[in-house]
Motif scaffolding. Structure first.
Motif, short mmCIF file in Angstrom:
data_model
loop_
_atom_site.label_atom_id
_atom_site.label_comp_id
_atom_site.label_asym_id
_atom_site.label_seq_id
_atom_site.Cartn_x
_atom_site.Cartn_y
_atom_site.Cartn_z
N THR A 128 -3.96 0.69 6.50
CA THR A 128 -2.97 0.22 5.89
C THR A 128 -2.29 1.45 4.25
O THR A 128 -1.76 1.12 3.85
CB THR A 128 -4.22 -0.40 4.69
OG1 THR A 128 -4.65 -2.00 5.52
CG2 THR A 128 -3.40 -0.98 2.96
N GLN A 172 1.13 2.25 3.28
CA GLN A 172 1.36 2.29 1.87
C GLN A 172 2.58 3.74 2.03
O GLN A 172 3.32 3.84 1.25
CB GLN A 172 0.07 2.62 1.36
CG GLN A 172 0.26 0.95 0.60
CD GLN A 172 -1.83 0.86 0.41
OE1 GLN A 172 -2.63 1.85 0.13
NE2 GLN A 172 -2.02 -0.60 -0.06
N GLN A 174 6.07 3.57 2.64
CA GLN A 174 6.38 3.07 1.72
C GLN A 174 6.98 3.83 1.15
O GLN A 174 8.31 3.91 0.63
CB GLN A 174 6.26 2.44 1.09
CG GLN A 174 5.93 0.69 2.55
CD GLN A 174 7.08 0.06 3.19
OE1 GLN A 174 8.14 0.05 2.66
NE2 GLN A 174 7.15 0.17 4.32
#
Length: 182
Positions: A162, A166, A169
């Motif tokens: 995760t 993130q 991005q």
């Protein structure tokens, strides 16, 4: 009845002779070459019955030049060549202004690139090239997530999937804002 027995005995004898002949023809298991290789050319005496003349050709033997293992082992060692001053090339890549802007944007977003930022700038190069070629956003995100994980490993930090997604991005947004411009 004795004739049948005699035929059988003779057949077994012929079989035994044939089998032993085949074994003898195979030779031994020794396949080691010994001696120096030589090339021999000779002509065989020829006889013609009609004229009863005999002529013999010359026989020549030539030996190939050889190097003994002892000679090769005692040959002088090769002289080492000096190492060029710039070997193996520049140890640090030069990051241009666009790359520095990209790295600064990552730092503002809380991401510390590993090393001198080469991996991060390479990732930005990929992001821009992939977008220019029409690669889907999902594929770009997958590749960048993997690169973020590699960069985290290079800096000695661990990151969950995760967290890597993130960070990916953030990389994509920073590249679009600072690096992927004409």
């Amino acid at each position: 009845m004795t004739r049948n027995s005699l035929t059988r005995t003779l057949s077994l004898g012929v079989f035994a002779v044939a089998a032993s002949s085949m074994l003898v023809a195979c030779g031994s298991d020794d396949s080691t070459a010994t001696g120096a290789p030589t090339s021999t050319t000779s002509a065989v005496e020829t006889t013609t019955e009609a004229s009863s003349t005999t002529s013999a050709a010359e026989s020549t033997t030539t030996a190939a030049p050889t190097t003994s293992p002892g000679e090769a082992a005692t040959a002088p060692p090769e002289q080492p060549q000096p190492v060029p001053d710039d070997f193996p090339g520049p140890t640090e890549s030069q990051i241009d202004d666009r790359g520095q802007s990209f790295l600064d944007e990552l730092r503002k977003q809380g991401i510390t690139p590993a090393g001198n930022g080469d991996i991060a700038v390479s990732t930005a190069n990929y992001i821009c090239a992939a977008q220019a070629q029409g690669v889907t956003a999902e594929e770009i995100s997958t590749f960048v997530t993997a690169n973020v994980g590699v960069e985290a490993s290079a800096s000695g930090t661990q990151m969950s999937e995760t967290q890597a997604q993130q960070a990916a991005q953030t990389y994509i947004a920073a590249a679009q804002a600072t690096y992927c411009r004409p």
